[in-house]
Design an enzyme around this catalytic site. Sequence first.
Site, PDB file in Angstrom:
ATOM      1  N   HIS A 241       0.804  -1.229   0.000  1.00  0.00           N
ATOM      2  CA  HIS A 241       0.000   0.000   0.000  1.00  0.00           C
ATOM      3  C   HIS A 241       0.838   1.281   0.000  1.00  0.00           C
ATOM      4  CE1 HIS A 241      -3.440  -2.546   1.186  1.00  0.00           C
ATOM      5  NE2 HIS A 241      -2.690  -3.031   2.155  1.00  0.00           N
TER       6      HIS A 241
HETATM    7  O1  RIB Z   1      -5.144  -0.250   4.860  1.00  0.00           O
HETATM    8  C1  RIB Z   1      -3.757  -0.220   4.600  1.00  0.00           C
HETATM    9  C2  RIB Z   1      -3.089   0.836   5.422  1.00  0.00           C
HETATM   10  O2  RIB Z   1      -3.269   0.538   6.808  1.00  0.00           O
HETATM   11  C3  RIB Z   1      -1.567   0.884   5.211  1.00  0.00           C
HETATM   12  O3  RIB Z   1      -1.107   2.197   5.407  1.00  0.00           O
HETATM   13  C4  RIB Z   1      -1.047  -0.001   6.301  1.00  0.00           C
HETATM   14  O4  RIB Z   1       0.277   0.348   6.701  1.00  0.00           O
HETATM   15  C5  RIB Z   1      -2.001   0.311   7.419  1.00  0.00           C
HETATM   16  O5  RIB Z   1      -1.558   1.510   8.058  1.00  0.00           O
END
Ligand code: RIB
Length: 311
Positions: A241
């Site tokens: 992500h």
């Molecule tokens: O949903 C994904 C996000 O939530 C990413 O930033 C992961 O690191 C968590 O913080």
Amino acid sequence: MARKIIIDTDPGQDDAVAILLALASPELEVMGITCVAGNVPLEKTARNARVICELAGRSEVRVFAGCDRPLIRPLVTAEYVHGKTGLDGIALPDPAMELQPGHAVDFIIETLRAEPAGTVTLCPLGPLTNIATAFTRAPDIVAKVQQIVLMGGAYFEVGNTTPAAEFNIYVDPQAAEIVFRSGVDLVVMPLDVTHKVLTTRARIEGFRALGTPVGAAVASWTDFFERFDMAKYGSDGAPLHDPCVIAFLIRPELFEGRRVNVEIETQSELTMGMTVADWWGVTDRTPNALFMNGVDAAGFYALLTERLGRL
Ligand code: RIB
Ligand code: CA
């Protein structure tokens, strides 16, 4: 002239990869790293951010601890994804570098007040508590922000924490509402795009093949981090992500999206934290975010691997 950024983060293995990508990229000047409670409690995110800087050989980077809980709601963490330390997958030594004195929110405010308007980009990778607190405490800084590029939200991809909400927004929906309504130039990397940059065996082996401590750590982190999403989604890999935020700053052409209105659900418990994107323009609500939903995944991993190889 390198682009000045502040990374606001809750490391987390994917945050760690994003921070390493930023530190490896001469196009960016990391003015500071501000930590927030999210994946794991603040004490651990503030430790992890320093572990990552030292792994990169960058112990001069200023790391600040920020808010230890959301504005209103109780803290929800994600050890089930990231492990107890938040950086499970490889054991790294406790950091020698100290936290900077002072609160992360004060660092954000002071930096934005000190720098010329439109020259500092905020890169939130976790719940938006620090950013919202800074905007509330010092409304004058909102107009000085060059851009916010954040990881959070979901629309067609639906939620990863509840059926309706993505983790970063779900943890602090009130903070997200403040940021999304602030009028700042906002670029959003939701699950709609991050779920298109899945790890694969070859991609993880590409990290390991770098033959460096960074490559080994990133391979181990992604090996650990992917197990939860692969079991849940039955996919062959997990989404990286947060590095999407940093990759966008370096090579925006890797991504595509649409400028739409995005509002945050803060009333209904059922849909709390949902990012309601008016993708088809069916309302008269003003577009306030570039909401990404396309990416050149091969190009993303090529950039990421090449840059990590520089550390
Ligand atoms: O949903 C994904 C996000 O939530 C990413 O930033 C992961 O690191 C968590 O913080
Ligand atoms: Ca994160």
